[in-house]
Design an enzyme around this catalytic site. Structure first.
Site, PDB file in Angstrom:
ATOM      1  N   LYS A   1     -10.043  -0.269   6.074  1.00  0.00           N
ATOM      2  CA  LYS A   1      -9.549  -1.612   5.761  1.00  0.00           C
ATOM      3  C   LYS A   1      -9.232  -2.629   7.072  1.00  0.00           C
ATOM      4  O   LYS A   1      -8.745  -2.137   7.972  1.00  0.00           O
ATOM      5  CB  LYS A   1      -8.270  -1.741   4.985  1.00  0.00           C
ATOM      6  CG  LYS A   1      -8.469  -1.078   3.522  1.00  0.00           C
ATOM      7  CD  LYS A   1      -7.397  -0.940   2.740  1.00  0.00           C
ATOM      8  CE  LYS A   1      -7.249  -0.453   1.427  1.00  0.00           C
ATOM      9  NZ  LYS A   1      -6.073   0.248   1.204  1.00  0.00           N
TER      10      LYS A   1
ATOM     11  N   ARG B   1      -2.297   1.075  11.235  1.00  0.00           N
ATOM     12  CA  ARG B   1      -1.755   1.870  10.611  1.00  0.00           C
ATOM     13  C   ARG B   1      -1.646   3.175  10.940  1.00  0.00           C
ATOM     14  O   ARG B   1      -2.882   3.485  10.970  1.00  0.00           O
ATOM     15  CB  ARG B   1      -1.975   1.733   8.991  1.00  0.00           C
ATOM     16  CG  ARG B   1      -1.304   2.464   8.151  1.00  0.00           C
ATOM     17  CD  ARG B   1      -1.762   2.864   6.821  1.00  0.00           C
ATOM     18  NE  ARG B   1      -0.886   3.642   5.990  1.00  0.00           N
ATOM     19  CZ  ARG B   1      -1.168   4.421   5.145  1.00  0.00           C
ATOM     20  NH1 ARG B   1      -2.748   4.442   4.707  1.00  0.00           N
ATOM     21  NH2 ARG B   1      -0.371   5.186   4.404  1.00  0.00           N
TER      22      ARG B   1
ATOM     23  N   GLY C   1       2.161   2.899  -6.424  1.00  0.00           N
ATOM     24  CA  GLY C   1       0.789   2.424  -6.452  1.00  0.00           C
ATOM     25  C   GLY C   1      -0.042   3.805  -6.845  1.00  0.00           C
ATOM     26  O   GLY C   1       0.534   4.460  -8.065  1.00  0.00           O
ATOM     27  N   ASN C   2      -1.112   3.966  -6.212  1.00  0.00           N
ATOM     28  CA  ASN C   2      -1.753   5.383  -6.465  1.00  0.00           C
ATOM     29  C   ASN C   2      -0.656   6.386  -6.124  1.00  0.00           C
ATOM     30  O   ASN C   2      -0.430   7.446  -6.667  1.00  0.00           O
ATOM     31  CB  ASN C   2      -2.858   5.436  -5.694  1.00  0.00           C
ATOM     32  CG  ASN C   2      -4.125   4.825  -6.656  1.00  0.00           C
ATOM     33  OD1 ASN C   2      -4.132   5.290  -7.818  1.00  0.00           O
ATOM     34  ND2 ASN C   2      -4.780   4.075  -5.953  1.00  0.00           N
TER      35      ASN C   2
ATOM     36  N   ARG D   1      -1.001  13.143  -7.671  1.00  0.00           N
ATOM     37  CA  ARG D   1       0.119  14.171  -7.236  1.00  0.00           C
ATOM     38  C   ARG D   1       1.133  14.362  -7.993  1.00  0.00           C
ATOM     39  O   ARG D   1       1.726  13.613  -8.712  1.00  0.00           O
ATOM     40  CB  ARG D   1       0.648  13.548  -5.731  1.00  0.00           C
ATOM     41  CG  ARG D   1      -0.576  13.660  -4.660  1.00  0.00           C
ATOM     42  CD  ARG D   1       0.368  13.093  -3.406  1.00  0.00           C
ATOM     43  NE  ARG D   1      -0.538  12.200  -2.836  1.00  0.00           N
ATOM     44  CZ  ARG D   1      -0.138  11.170  -2.123  1.00  0.00           C
ATOM     45  NH1 ARG D   1       1.100  10.933  -1.992  1.00  0.00           N
ATOM     46  NH2 ARG D   1      -1.024  10.391  -1.350  1.00  0.00           N
TER      47      ARG D   1
ATOM     48  N   GLY E   1       0.818  -1.515  -6.744  1.00  0.00           N
ATOM     49  CA  GLY E   1      -0.225  -2.041  -7.716  1.00  0.00           C
ATOM     50  C   GLY E   1       0.693  -1.867  -9.237  1.00  0.00           C
ATOM     51  O   GLY E   1       0.633  -2.850 -10.057  1.00  0.00           O
ATOM     52  N   ILE E   2       1.262  -0.825  -9.545  1.00  0.00           N
ATOM     53  CA  ILE E   2       1.866  -0.673 -11.019  1.00  0.00           C
ATOM     54  C   ILE E   2       3.265  -1.259 -11.038  1.00  0.00           C
ATOM     55  O   ILE E   2       3.618  -2.124 -11.977  1.00  0.00           O
ATOM     56  CB  ILE E   2       2.350   0.843 -11.331  1.00  0.00           C
ATOM     57  CG1 ILE E   2       1.003   1.557 -11.029  1.00  0.00           C
ATOM     58  CG2 ILE E   2       2.888   0.881 -12.532  1.00  0.00           C
ATOM     59  CD1 ILE E   2       1.279   3.114 -11.099  1.00  0.00           C
ATOM     60  N   GLY E   3       3.935  -1.560  -9.880  1.00  0.00           N
ATOM     61  CA  GLY E   3       5.383  -1.840  -9.880  1.00  0.00           C
ATOM     62  C   GLY E   3       5.245  -3.452  -9.851  1.00  0.00           C
ATOM     63  O   GLY E   3       6.050  -4.326 -10.543  1.00  0.00           O
ATOM     64  N   GLU E   4       3.990  -4.068  -9.341  1.00  0.00           N
ATOM     65  CA  GLU E   4       4.005  -5.639  -9.292  1.00  0.00           C
ATOM     66  C   GLU E   4       3.411  -6.264 -10.643  1.00  0.00           C
ATOM     67  O   GLU E   4       3.533  -7.222 -10.952  1.00  0.00           O
ATOM     68  CB  GLU E   4       3.142  -5.853  -8.321  1.00  0.00           C
ATOM     69  CG  GLU E   4       3.658  -5.688  -6.761  1.00  0.00           C
ATOM     70  CD  GLU E   4       2.505  -5.947  -5.778  1.00  0.00           C
ATOM     71  OE1 GLU E   4       1.611  -6.681  -5.920  1.00  0.00           O
ATOM     72  OE2 GLU E   4       2.791  -5.445  -4.696  1.00  0.00           O
TER      73      GLU E   4
ATOM     74  N   GLU F   1       1.692  -4.751   3.636  1.00  0.00           N
ATOM     75  CA  GLU F   1       1.719  -3.935   4.743  1.00  0.00           C
ATOM     76  C   GLU F   1       0.953  -4.444   5.985  1.00  0.00           C
ATOM     77  O   GLU F   1       1.185  -4.386   7.122  1.00  0.00           O
ATOM     78  CB  GLU F   1       1.328  -2.432   4.129  1.00  0.00           C
ATOM     79  CG  GLU F   1       2.380  -1.832   3.499  1.00  0.00           C
ATOM     80  CD  GLU F   1       1.835  -0.465   2.666  1.00  0.00           C
ATOM     81  OE1 GLU F   1       1.046  -0.952   1.600  1.00  0.00           O
ATOM     82  OE2 GLU F   1       2.106   0.340   3.071  1.00  0.00           O
TER      83      GLU F   1
END
Ligand code: ADP
Length: 397
Positions: A16, A86, A205-206, A236, A326-329, A380
Site C-alpha cells: 500500500k 509500517r 477490521g479483519n 482468527r 471497517g466493522i467498528g466504523e 494509520e
C-alpha cells in the site's frame, strides 16, 4: 525543496502506498494498492492524482510493483522528503518510531523471530526503498510501540519467567498506530489534552483488538505475543484454551501445524459461520435468516463486550468508548449488539447517527447524559506520515 512524504505498507502479497504533501498529512495526494503480487493477475489501483487500475505482468513481485509505482507517480515523487514504513513488530527495543540507519536496521532484523510472517516482508519494503530512493531518509513506525507503556503485571503471561527472559514470551499488542491516532483524534473531538484522556477503543477490521488508554497511554490491550490473542476476528480464533490444540491433534489425528493454520485462517467469523470472514456478508445473511451467520455475529459481539469490561479495570473512569476499523466504523448493528452485552454501563445509542451505516458516521453516537460512545475513523497511514515528518524535522533542527 522537498515537499512530500511517502508511506509504505508492505505485506506478503501487497504494497500500500500513500503520498502526502507535507502541508496536509490527512489527505493523501495519491494512494495506491498493489495486490496479488506473485500471483497470475497482479494489479495496482490508484486513487487521487492518478486514478484507475493498472495490470502488472503475471507473477510480478514487490520490486516490479514498486518500480511501476515510481514510474507512474514520477512527478509527485520528485520532491520526496522522507519515507515512512509500517513495521509490525518493534519488540521491546522500539518504544517509538525511529529513523532507519545501519544500527536500527540491524536491531530490527533481530526481531524477525517474533514476527516471521510480517517483519521480513516489511524489511523487504525498506531495502527496496533504500535502493530505489537513494539518500531519502526513512522511518519505521511499529504496530507494537504504543503498547510498550503496559505494566509488567499486564504484559507477562503466567508461564515460567525464563520464557520471557530467554524467548521474548510476553504480551506485545498490535494495532498501536491506529490506537495512537484514535487517541489523538478523540482528545481533539472531546477538547481534552491527550495526557488526560481515558478511553476504551475497539479496532474491528479483519484483525480485531481492543485497548485501554489511560492518560493518553496504552495500559492494556487484547492482542498478545502474536495477533491471535483476544477478540474473535475475521479468520482468527482469538482467545482459546490452549488445551484445545492438543485435544484436536488427538481427536483428528492432525499435526500441530494444521491446527494452527485452522486457528489462524479458518476460525473466527469464517469458522463459526461456515460462510464468510466478511462482516457485511454475515449481516446480510443473518438478516435473511441464516442461523450460523447470526451465531458468528453473536459470539463476536459478546467477546468484544467481555474484553471491554476486562480492560476497564485499568481505567479510573471512561471518557468514551470508541469504535474504529471497517466493522467498528460502519456497522451500527454490531456496535449496538456489543454494548447491549454490557448492560451495567447503561449505554444508550442514538439511532440516527448509529444506524446511519457508512463512512459518514463519525463522532458521538450515544444519547446526551449517557456514557459517551464515539465512532472515529482510523488512519494509520496519516499517523505514519506524521511520525516520519516529525523525525525528519527533528533531525534537521
Ligand atoms: P483491514 O483490517 O484488512 O484493514 P477493514 O478495517 O477494512 O480491514 O475491515 C474489514 C471488515 O469491515 C470486513 O469484515 C468488512 O465486512 C467490514 N465492513 C466494511 N464495511 C462494512 C459495513 N458497511 N457494515 C459492516 N461491516 C463492514
Amino acid at each position: 525543496m522537498t515537499t512530500s512524504i511517502l508511506v509504505i505498507n508492505c505485506g506478503s502479497s501487497s504494497i500500500k502506498f500513500g503520498l502526502y504533501d507535507k502541508s496536509d498529512l490527512k489527505r493523501p495526494l495519491l494512494s495506491a494498492v498493489a495486490e496479488k503480487l506473485g500471483e497470475e493477475q497482479p494489479d495496482i489501483i490508484y486513487q487521487g492524482a492518478i486514478n484507475g487500475q493498472v495490470m502488472l505482468p503475471a507473477r510480478a513481485d514487490h520490486r516490479q510493483a514498486m518500480q511501476v509505482f515510481i514510474d507512474q507517480a514520477e512527478e509527485d515523487l520528485s520532491a520526496l522528503a522522507g519515507i515512512g514504513h509500517r513495521v509490525v513488530h518493534g519488540g521491546e527495543r522500539f518504544h517509538d518510531s525511529v529513523l532507519l540507519d545501519a544500527e536500527t536496521i540491524a536491531a530490527l532484523k533481530e526481531l524477525n523471530p517474533l514476527a516471521p510472517l510480517h517483519n521480513p516482508i516489511n524489511m523487504l519494503g525498506i531495502e527496496l526503498c533504500q535502493e530505489l530512493f537513494p539518500g531519502v531518509p526513512q522511518a519505521a513506525v511499529f504496530d507494537t510501540s504504543f503498547h510498550q507503556s503496559m505494566d509488567e503485571s499486564v504484559y507477562l503471561y503466567g508461564v515460567p519467567y525464563d520464557w520471557y527472559e530467554q524467548d521474548g514470551v510476553r504480551r506485545y499488542g498490535f494495532h498501536g498506530t491506529s490506537y495512537r491516532y484514535i487517541t489523538q483524534e478523540t482528545a481533539r473531538l472531546l477538547d481534552k489534552p491527550v495526557a488526560d484522556i481515558n478511553l476504551l477503543i475497539a479496532h474491528l477490521g479483519n484483525g480485531c483488538s481492543a485497548c485501554a488508554v489511560r492518560g493518553g497511554q496504552s495500559v492494556d490491550t487484547t492482542m498478545g505475543l502474536t495477533p491471535m490473542e483476544g477478540l474473535v476476528m475475521g479468520t482468527r480464533s482469538g482467545d482459546i484454551d490452549p488445551g484445545l490444540i492438543e485435544h484436536m491433534m488427538r481427536s483428528r489425528d492432525l499435526p500441530m501445524a494444521d491446527i494452527m493454520k485452522q486457528l489462524n485462517r479458518g476460525a473466527g467469523l469464517k469458522g463459526l459461520s461456515g460462510k464468510s470472514n466478511d462482516m457485511r456478508t454475515l449481516l446480510l445473511a443473518a438478516k435473511a435468516g441464516n442461523d450460523a451467520c447470526q451465531r458468528a455475529i453473536d459470539v463476536f459481539c459478546f467477546r468484544v463486550a467481555r474484553q471491554f469490561a476486562a480492560l476497564s479495570v485499568s481505567l479510573p473512569s471512561v471518557d468514551a468508548v470508541v469504535f474504529t476499523g471497517g466493522i467498528g466504523e460502519h456497522s451500527g448493528v454490531v456496535r449496538e449488539k456489543i454494548l447491549a452485552n454490557w448492560p451495567a454501563m447503561g449505554f444508550r445509542l442514538d439511532d440516527y447517527p448509529n444506524r446511519k451505516n457508512g463512512s459518514s458516521t463519525q463522532g458521538r453516537i450515544s444519547v446526551e447524559d449517557t456514557p459517551r460512545v464515539l465512532v472515529v475513523p482510523t488512519d494509520e497511514e496519516s499517523m505514519i506520515a506524521q511520525d516520519t515528518l516529525a523525525l525528519i524535522s527533528a533531525q534537521l533542527s
